[in-house]
Scaffold this motif. Structure first.
Motif, PDB file in Angstrom:
ATOM      1  N   ALA A   1       0.808  -1.227   0.000  1.00 48.16           N
ATOM      2  CA  ALA A   1       0.000   0.000   0.000  1.00 48.16           C
ATOM      3  C   ALA A   1       0.841   1.277   0.000  1.00 48.16           C
ATOM      4  N   SER A   2       1.829   1.334   0.847  1.00 46.21           N
ATOM      5  CA  SER A   2       2.670   2.535   0.918  1.00 46.21           C
ATOM      6  C   SER A   2       3.425   2.754  -0.393  1.00 46.21           C
ATOM      7  N   ALA A   3       3.979   1.679  -0.955  1.00 45.46           N
ATOM      8  CA  ALA A   3       4.707   1.782  -2.222  1.00 45.46           C
ATOM      9  C   ALA A   3       3.780   2.217  -3.356  1.00 45.46           C
ATOM     10  N   VAL A   4       2.556   1.700  -3.364  1.00 44.95           N
ATOM     11  CA  VAL A   4       1.587   2.076  -4.406  1.00 44.95           C
ATOM     12  C   VAL A   4       1.256   3.559  -4.300  1.00 44.95           C
ATOM     13  N   LEU A   5       0.981   4.031  -3.099  1.00 43.27           N
ATOM     14  CA  LEU A   5       0.661   5.456  -2.926  1.00 43.27           C
ATOM     15  C   LEU A   5       1.821   6.353  -3.334  1.00 43.27           C
ATOM     16  N   THR A   6       3.027   5.980  -2.932  1.00 46.60           N
ATOM     17  CA  THR A   6       4.212   6.759  -3.313  1.00 46.60           C
ATOM     18  C   THR A   6       4.354   6.801  -4.826  1.00 46.60           C
TER      19      THR A   6
ATOM     20  N   ASP B   1      -8.598  11.369  -5.112  1.00 44.77           N
ATOM     21  CA  ASP B   1      -7.795  12.479  -4.632  1.00 44.77           C
ATOM     22  C   ASP B   1      -6.679  11.884  -3.775  1.00 44.77           C
ATOM     23  N   LEU B   2      -5.467  11.925  -4.280  1.00 45.22           N
ATOM     24  CA  LEU B   2      -4.343  11.281  -3.595  1.00 45.22           C
ATOM     25  C   LEU B   2      -4.074  11.862  -2.209  1.00 45.22           C
ATOM     26  N   THR B   3      -4.451  13.123  -1.990  1.00 46.44           N
ATOM     27  CA  THR B   3      -4.208  13.723  -0.675  1.00 46.44           C
ATOM     28  C   THR B   3      -5.108  13.113   0.395  1.00 46.44           C
ATOM     29  N   LYS B   4      -6.214  12.505  -0.021  1.00 50.30           N
ATOM     30  CA  LYS B   4      -7.157  11.913   0.938  1.00 50.30           C
ATOM     31  C   LYS B   4      -6.911  10.423   1.173  1.00 50.30           C
ATOM     32  N   LEU B   5      -6.095   9.804   0.317  1.00 49.68           N
ATOM     33  CA  LEU B   5      -5.814   8.378   0.482  1.00 49.68           C
ATOM     34  C   LEU B   5      -4.745   8.168   1.552  1.00 49.68           C
ATOM     35  N   THR B   6      -5.024   7.255   2.461  1.00 51.98           N
ATOM     36  CA  THR B   6      -4.040   6.892   3.476  1.00 51.98           C
ATOM     37  C   THR B   6      -3.531   5.493   3.173  1.00 51.98           C
ATOM     38  N   VAL B   7      -2.449   5.112   3.811  1.00 52.11           N
ATOM     39  CA  VAL B   7      -1.900   3.771   3.644  1.00 52.11           C
ATOM     40  C   VAL B   7      -2.931   2.733   4.081  1.00 52.11           C
TER      41      VAL B   7
ATOM     42  N   ILE C   1      -6.267   2.979   4.060  1.00 54.87           N
ATOM     43  CA  ILE C   1      -7.343   2.901   3.060  1.00 54.87           C
ATOM     44  C   ILE C   1      -6.857   2.135   1.838  1.00 54.87           C
ATOM     45  N   GLU C   2      -5.655   2.452   1.377  1.00 54.31           N
ATOM     46  CA  GLU C   2      -5.098   1.769   0.203  1.00 54.31           C
ATOM     47  C   GLU C   2      -4.894   0.290   0.493  1.00 54.31           C
ATOM     48  N   ALA C   3      -4.441  -0.045   1.677  1.00 56.19           N
ATOM     49  CA  ALA C   3      -4.237  -1.449   2.052  1.00 56.19           C
ATOM     50  C   ALA C   3      -5.559  -2.216   1.991  1.00 56.19           C
ATOM     51  N   ARG C   4      -6.632  -1.614   2.504  1.00 55.27           N
ATOM     52  CA  ARG C   4      -7.955  -2.264   2.455  1.00 55.27           C
ATOM     53  C   ARG C   4      -8.425  -2.448   1.021  1.00 55.27           C
ATOM     54  N   GLN C   5      -8.209  -1.406   0.187  1.00 49.32           N
ATOM     55  CA  GLN C   5      -8.606  -1.509  -1.222  1.00 49.32           C
ATOM     56  C   GLN C   5      -7.831  -2.619  -1.928  1.00 49.32           C
ATOM     57  N   LEU C   6      -6.529  -2.686  -1.709  1.00 49.50           N
ATOM     58  CA  LEU C   6      -5.710  -3.725  -2.340  1.00 49.50           C
ATOM     59  C   LEU C   6      -6.130  -5.115  -1.881  1.00 49.50           C
ATOM     60  N   GLU C   7      -6.485  -5.238  -0.618  1.00 46.84           N
ATOM     61  CA  GLU C   7      -6.931  -6.533  -0.096  1.00 46.84           C
ATOM     62  C   GLU C   7      -8.229  -6.978  -0.782  1.00 46.84           C
ATOM     63  N   LEU C   8      -9.163  -6.064  -0.947  1.00 43.53           N
ATOM     64  CA  LEU C   8     -10.423  -6.391  -1.634  1.00 43.53           C
ATOM     65  C   LEU C   8     -10.189  -6.715  -3.109  1.00 43.53           C
ATOM     66  N   ILE C   9      -9.336  -5.936  -3.754  1.00 41.22           N
ATOM     67  CA  ILE C   9      -9.033  -6.167  -5.166  1.00 41.22           C
ATOM     68  C   ILE C   9      -8.394  -7.531  -5.356  1.00 41.22           C
ATOM     69  N   GLN C  10      -7.511  -7.901  -4.458  1.00 38.97           N
ATOM     70  CA  GLN C  10      -6.805  -9.173  -4.574  1.00 38.97           C
ATOM     71  C   GLN C  10      -7.762 -10.365  -4.469  1.00 38.97           C
ATOM     72  N   GLN C  11      -8.900 -10.195  -3.821  1.00 37.47           N
ATOM     73  CA  GLN C  11      -9.887 -11.257  -3.677  1.00 37.47           C
ATOM     74  C   GLN C  11     -10.842 -11.341  -4.866  1.00 37.47           C
TER      75      GLN C  11
END
Length: 169
Positions: free
Chosen positions: A15-20, A37-43, A45-55
């Motif tokens: 998640a952190s690498a993706v956001l960066t 909006d990248l300023t509103k995305l947190t690590v 939130i991104e981690a949860r999104q990636l977890e759902l996408i991976q499923q």
């Protein structure tokens, strides 16, 4: 490159690498757009999104890494209107013209044909992005529609785009 570039499915640990990477891509190029909006995305939130996408069998995030740094990504997100997977690809400028974009698109096609439930893929490319258009055509995407005012940049200037599709047989 003396070391190998790896392409893997992004996990919550990425998640952190993706956001960066997304923030750097947003600064480097106008041929890649980020919906959120990248300023509103947190690590988190991104981690949860990636977890759902991976499923999912209809959504995908691939991450290209070189020397443990994220240098490119490809996404497939199901478009509810067309029922196809919408592809997005972006690579850091310092890695352009080295075959990475092609490799990322090839991986999305392989995933789409062998794992997903999608009947095909679609994408929109700016007409001025000739390199990307060439890759997509070479890999089997066909032009479906031209849009004279398909993309508006940060300065309000419109650029023509082309919608393309690849149907799985």
């Amino acid at each position: 490159m003396s070391e190998e570039v790896t392409i893997t499915e992004a996990t919550r640990e990425d998640a952190s690498a993706v956001l960066t990477l997304l923030k750097q891509l947003d600064e480097e190029t106008e041929t890649f757009t980020v919906e959120d909006d990248l300023t509103k995305l947190t690590v988190d939130i991104e981690a949860r999104q990636l977890e759902l996408i991976q499923q999912s069998r209809e959504n995908l995030v691939l991450l290209a890494k070189y020397q443990n740094q994220a240098i490119g990504l490809a996404t497939v997100m199901k478009d509810e209107t067309h029922k196809l997977g919408e592809v997005g690809v972006a690579v850091l400028k310092s890695f352009w013209n080295q075959g990475l974009g092609t490799a990322l698109v090839e991986e999305t096609i392989t995933w789409g044909k062998s794992f997903s439930w999608l009947p095909g893929l679609m994408l929109t490319v700016q007409k001025r992005n000739q390199g990307a258009s060439h890759i997509y055509k070479k890999l089997g995407f066909e032009e479906i529609q031209s849009n004279k005012k398909g993309f508006q940049d940060k300065d309000g200037i419109f650029y023509a785009t082309v919608d393309m599709q690849l149907q799985f047989s």
